[in-house]
Design a protein around this motif. Structure first.
Motif: not given
Length: 219
Positions: A77-80, A82-103
């Protein structure tokens, strides 16, 4: 050590509209003996009741009670929810690149978030960033939340680390309590950052400024 929502993840949810509650009822029938208005009211009352017992609740306890279901069904029920109440969800630009670089530089990465485990873990997997983190501390699992310093201390004990750089978008929740326990901090400005014009902030992940700041504070 990163805050999550408003720092790495841009998200907008709507749990207020009756339309959302009607959609939720249709999705999880026959578990719902309420109208949309009744369900919303019962949900809010149960949340407030649990908040009298501890600082941060676990949403699964709410759903287990109002729907009279076990934990596994409450998680569904919790998954539904959250899914139904979410208008949008996304990473900020550059997040994946930073995480990859730092790790790749050998840093250990952690999350410290005021959130619900049943919402957050699926979202980290959906956005494909869960594998970057060595540890994840979510307030619903701890019963306390930022800016409570106890959350920071317990999380760091669980992570088995003695120091860290705290990176977040909220001065009151992320930056000041981290500084109060002796951590270095980086204040990120995002579209979800509370207005504060008196403190220096780094605007997002679009350039190398944040990466360079992390290196500077950890040398």
């Amino acid at each position: 050590m990163f805050d999550l929502y408003g720092t790495l993840i841009d998200i907008h949810t709507d749990e207020e509209s009756i339309r959302f509650w009607n959609r939720l009822i249709k999705k999880i029938k026959p578990s719902v003996p309420y109208t949309a208005a009744e369900l919303k009211k019962k949900y809010l009352i149960k949340c407030k009741d649990l908040e009298k017992e501890k600082e941060e609740i676990n949403i699964l306890d709410v759903f287990m009670d109002i729907f009279d279901v076990d934990k596994e069904k409450a998680r569904t029920i919790a998954v539904e929810f959250r899914r139904l109440s979410t208008k949008y969800i996304r990473l900020y630009k550059g997040v994946r690149k930073l995480l990859k670089k730092v790790s790749r530089e050998g840093y250990q990465l952690f999350i410290l978030s005021n959130a619900q485990e049943s919402f957050t873990l699926p979202e980290l997997k959906k956005l494909k960033i869960d594998s970057y983190f060595n540890g994840i501390a979510i307030s619903s699992d701890y019963g306390v939340k930022k800016p409570n310093r106890e959350f920071y201390k317990r999380a760091m004990q669980n992570f088995k680390i003695e120091t860290a750089v705290m990176i977040g978008n909220d001065l009151e929740c992320d930056i000041l309590p981290a500084q109060a326990i002796g951590l270095k901090t980086i204040f990120i400005e995002s579209n979800l950052t509370p207005i504060n014009n008196e403190v220096d902030k780094i605007k997002g992940f679009k350039n190398s400024v944040l990466y360079e700041k992390i290196i500077e504070l950890t040398i």
